[in-house]
Structure formats: structure tokens, C-alpha cells
Design a protein around this motif. Structure first.
Motif, PDB file in Angstrom:
ATOM      1  N   UNK A   1     -22.443   1.748  10.925  1.00  0.00           N
ATOM      2  CA  UNK A   1     -23.344   1.923  12.066  1.00  0.00           C
ATOM      3  C   UNK A   1     -24.544   0.996  11.960  1.00  0.00           C
ATOM      4  N   UNK A   2     -25.219   0.775  13.083  1.00  0.00           N
ATOM      5  CA  UNK A   2     -26.381  -0.106  13.116  1.00  0.00           C
ATOM      6  C   UNK A   2     -27.662   0.672  12.854  1.00  0.00           C
ATOM      7  N   UNK A   3     -28.716  -0.068  12.559  1.00  0.00           N
ATOM      8  CA  UNK A   3     -30.033   0.538  12.318  1.00  0.00           C
ATOM      9  C   UNK A   3     -30.495   1.333  13.528  1.00  0.00           C
ATOM     10  N   UNK A   4     -30.252   0.803  14.734  1.00  0.00           N
ATOM     11  CA  UNK A   4     -30.680   1.483  15.959  1.00  0.00           C
ATOM     12  C   UNK A   4     -29.839   2.716  16.238  1.00  0.00           C
ATOM     13  N   UNK A   5     -28.530   2.589  16.133  1.00  0.00           N
ATOM     14  CA  UNK A   5     -27.642   3.683  16.523  1.00  0.00           C
ATOM     15  C   UNK A   5     -27.650   4.826  15.515  1.00  0.00           C
ATOM     16  N   UNK A   6     -27.928   4.520  14.272  1.00  0.00           N
ATOM     17  CA  UNK A   6     -27.890   5.516  13.199  1.00  0.00           C
ATOM     18  C   UNK A   6     -29.315   5.946  12.860  1.00  0.00           C
ATOM     19  N   UNK A   7     -29.978   6.573  13.810  1.00  0.00           N
ATOM     20  CA  UNK A   7     -31.417   6.825  13.716  1.00  0.00           C
ATOM     21  C   UNK A   7     -31.764   8.041  12.865  1.00  0.00           C
ATOM     22  N   UNK A   8     -30.968   9.117  12.988  1.00  0.00           N
ATOM     23  CA  UNK A   8     -31.435  10.388  12.434  1.00  0.00           C
ATOM     24  C   UNK A   8     -30.257  11.260  12.009  1.00  0.00           C
ATOM     25  N   UNK A   9     -30.255  11.637  10.724  1.00  0.00           N
ATOM     26  CA  UNK A   9     -29.227  12.513  10.147  1.00  0.00           C
ATOM     27  C   UNK A   9     -27.848  11.880  10.206  1.00  0.00           C
ATOM     28  N   UNK A  10     -27.805  10.539  10.139  1.00  0.00           N
ATOM     29  CA  UNK A  10     -26.555   9.824  10.297  1.00  0.00           C
ATOM     30  C   UNK A  10     -25.968   9.297   9.004  1.00  0.00           C
ATOM     31  N   UNK A  11     -25.311   8.149   9.107  1.00  0.00           N
ATOM     32  CA  UNK A  11     -24.594   7.559   7.981  1.00  0.00           C
ATOM     33  C   UNK A  11     -25.503   7.250   6.801  1.00  0.00           C
ATOM     34  N   UNK A  12     -26.671   6.677   7.072  1.00  0.00           N
ATOM     35  CA  UNK A  12     -27.580   6.283   6.001  1.00  0.00           C
ATOM     36  C   UNK A  12     -28.103   7.484   5.225  1.00  0.00           C
ATOM     37  N   UNK A  13     -28.748   8.397   5.912  1.00  0.00           N
ATOM     38  CA  UNK A  13     -29.371   9.533   5.229  1.00  0.00           C
ATOM     39  C   UNK A  13     -28.323  10.408   4.534  1.00  0.00           C
ATOM     40  N   UNK A  14     -27.218  10.639   5.211  1.00  0.00           N
ATOM     41  CA  UNK A  14     -26.177  11.476   4.614  1.00  0.00           C
ATOM     42  C   UNK A  14     -25.577  10.813   3.378  1.00  0.00           C
ATOM     43  N   UNK A  15     -25.401   9.490   3.414  1.00  0.00           N
ATOM     44  CA  UNK A  15     -24.856   8.786   2.254  1.00  0.00           C
ATOM     45  C   UNK A  15     -25.779   8.890   1.044  1.00  0.00           C
ATOM     46  N   UNK A  16     -27.087   8.716   1.268  1.00  0.00           N
ATOM     47  CA  UNK A  16     -28.035   8.802   0.152  1.00  0.00           C
ATOM     48  C   UNK A  16     -27.974  10.177  -0.496  1.00  0.00           C
ATOM     49  N   UNK A  17     -27.928  11.213   0.316  1.00  0.00           N
ATOM     50  CA  UNK A  17     -27.885  12.559  -0.249  1.00  0.00           C
ATOM     51  C   UNK A  17     -26.529  12.874  -0.869  1.00  0.00           C
ATOM     52  N   UNK A  18     -25.443  12.377  -0.293  1.00  0.00           N
ATOM     53  CA  UNK A  18     -24.131  12.587  -0.914  1.00  0.00           C
ATOM     54  C   UNK A  18     -24.090  12.004  -2.311  1.00  0.00           C
ATOM     55  N   UNK A  19     -24.795  10.892  -2.513  1.00  0.00           N
ATOM     56  CA  UNK A  19     -24.838  10.284  -3.843  1.00  0.00           C
ATOM     57  C   UNK A  19     -25.793  11.001  -4.781  1.00  0.00           C
ATOM     58  N   UNK A  20     -27.006  11.260  -4.324  1.00  0.00           N
ATOM     59  CA  UNK A  20     -28.072  11.720  -5.223  1.00  0.00           C
ATOM     60  C   UNK A  20     -28.233  13.230  -5.291  1.00  0.00           C
ATOM     61  N   UNK A  21     -28.041  13.918  -4.171  1.00  0.00           N
ATOM     62  CA  UNK A  21     -28.217  15.370  -4.129  1.00  0.00           C
ATOM     63  C   UNK A  21     -27.154  15.975  -3.215  1.00  0.00           C
ATOM     64  N   UNK A  22     -25.875  15.909  -3.614  1.00  0.00           N
ATOM     65  CA  UNK A  22     -24.798  16.349  -2.720  1.00  0.00           C
ATOM     66  C   UNK A  22     -24.855  17.816  -2.319  1.00  0.00           C
ATOM     67  N   UNK A  23     -25.531  18.634  -3.102  1.00  0.00           N
ATOM     68  CA  UNK A  23     -25.625  20.056  -2.752  1.00  0.00           C
ATOM     69  C   UNK A  23     -26.422  20.279  -1.468  1.00  0.00           C
ATOM     70  N   UNK A  24     -27.169  19.269  -1.038  1.00  0.00           N
ATOM     71  CA  UNK A  24     -27.970  19.402   0.176  1.00  0.00           C
ATOM     72  C   UNK A  24     -27.171  19.123   1.448  1.00  0.00           C
ATOM     73  N   UNK A  25     -25.963  18.596   1.314  1.00  0.00           N
ATOM     74  CA  UNK A  25     -25.164  18.203   2.478  1.00  0.00           C
ATOM     75  C   UNK A  25     -24.113  19.264   2.766  1.00  0.00           C
ATOM     76  N   UNK A  26     -24.092  19.753   4.007  1.00  0.00           N
ATOM     77  CA  UNK A  26     -23.104  20.749   4.401  1.00  0.00           C
ATOM     78  C   UNK A  26     -21.854  20.075   4.981  1.00  0.00           C
TER      79      UNK A  26
END
Length: 235
Positions: free
Chosen positions: A149-174
């Protein structure tokens, strides 16, 4: 979630850091698959990674900031821009009393617009404050990690943020992240109408594309980019 710094005053005395880094997040809705603390967690994760790679002092986070565009969603809490300005300025002044004159704001919430003004004001006579990551670092990190996804289209709770948490704190992702994609389209009146004009779920982005591997690569890119900000501060 173990993202707070655990160093002691003796550690700081021995390390004698010249630069402190302050994570700044938010307490706001992130759809149904990410927690209200998402931005604060990400700011702390980035800070933790930077402190492991550079001789900087990690600070505890500012966890409630300027989330007014999310203001009508249950759970979202904000402070005013003027309050955030005052808190950051006070922290910088407090650091100076202990001999640390340089500060980098590690911001993980796009709505904290006032941080740019704070940094500009702090640097009128000399380079003393930085803001990280900026759009160029996020763009570089997305490309490095192969985000779809692009920076504009992936604004909030998307690929970027979910990926960071899946790596670092996966218990936070439902698990619902896999079916939470939403294209918010163009958002010309976001400041006027808020997020609800462009999403019913609170998501604008594509969390189904997220992977832990992408999150790891994003963080690695950000750590590498941070060196440029230290050089800009004369470090």
C-alpha cells in the motif's frame, strides 16, 4: 508489553548521553484489530530500537496527544496542541538542567502537527531538537520493507502499523486485521470533518497485507535513517 525504558540513574551517569529521545504517541481508536495505545506503542518500539543502536537517552512516552480527528470514537482521548507544546518544551528544559541539551521527538501519530512548530522554535539559534520519523523516512522504510500500500492510502491502522506490531508486540493485534481493509479515497476535508467522513470502522488502510517480516524491515530502515538526524544535530 515491555516497551518502557528500564535504565537507572547510574546507567545514565555512566553513559553520559548528549541526546535524549522522547516517544510521542496518542490514545485513539484504531479500528477493531489494534488497541487505543497503538501509536504510543509504536513510538516506544521505535525509541527502543534507536536506543539499542545509538548512544541516546530513551525517555518514557507522552501517551495522550492531539487526536481530535478521532474525537467522537469511544475511548479516544486528546489534549490540546498548546498543552502538548507546553509539555514538550518543559521536558526539553528539564533535560537541560541535567546536561542534555539535544532532544529528538519520536512521533508516531500524524495528528501531532504542532511538533513541527516546536522543533522549528527550538532551533532558531542552534540545532537542538529533531523530529523523527518524517515522511521521507517513512517512505524509505515502506520501500525497504516492500509494503504494498501507499503512504496516502495506508493512513491509519493499516499495513504499516499492523506490521510493526505483528513483529514487535504481536499480542496487541487481534485476528480481525485480516478482514479490516478500507480505502478512504481522497480526504480533502479531513481537518474539517474528521475521520468519520471517510471511514465507518476507523480504519483507512490495508492491514490484511501486514506481516511481521515487513514490520522488522520497517524498523531496520528507520534505525538506519536515524543517523542522518543525529548528524543534523551535530552528533
Amino acid at each position: 508489553m515491555n516497551v518502557l525504558p528500564t535504565i537507572t540513574t547510574v546507567d545514565v551517569q555512566e553513559q553520559a548521553p548528549r541526546v535524549a529521545i522522547l516517544p510521542i504517541g496518542a490514545y485513539e481508536q484504531h479500528g477493531g484489530h489494534l488497541p487505543l495505545v497503538t501509536d504510543t506503542a509504536i513510538a516506544c518500539i521505535i525509541t527502543r530500537e534507536l536506543a539499542s543502536a545509538y548512544p541516546v537517552l530513551p525517555l518514557s512516552p507522552i501517551s495522550i496527544a492531539c487526536s481530535h480527528e478521532h474525537g467522537t470514537w469511544p475511548g479516544t482521548v486528546s489534549i490540546s496542541a498548546r498543552t502538548l507544546h507546553a509539555v514538550v518544551t518543559d521536558i526539553a528544559q528539564s533535560l537541560e538542567t541535567s546536561g542534555i541539551r539535544k532532544l529528538v521527538l519520536v512521533n508516531a501519530h500524524g495528528g501531532n502537527y504542532v511538533l513541527s512548530n516546536i522543533v522549528q522554535e527550538a532551533n532558531v539559534t542552534e540545532a537542538r531538537m529533531g523530529l523523527f520519523p518524517q515522511s521521507r523516512e517513512w517512505k524509505r522504510a515502506r520501500e525497504h520493507a516492500g509494503l504494498i500500500s501507499s503512504y496516502h492510502d495506508d493512513m491509519h491502522a493499516g499495513e504499516l502499523e499492523t506490521s510493526i506490531l505483528l513483529h514487535s508486540e504481536p499480542s496487541l493485534v487481534r485476528p480481525s486485521y485480516e478482514t479490516a481493509d478500507h480505502d478512504g479515497g481522497e480526504r480533502p476535508f479531513l481537518l474539517t470533518q474528521g475521520m468519520k467522513a471517510y471511514t465507518a470502522t476507523g480504519v483507512i488502510g490495508f492491514p490484511s497485507y501486514a506481516t511481521a517480516e515487513k514490520g522488522k524491515a520497517v524498523l531496520a530502515s528507520l534505525v538506519e535513517s536515524f543517523a542522518e538526524h543525529l548528524r543534523a544535530l551535530g552528533e
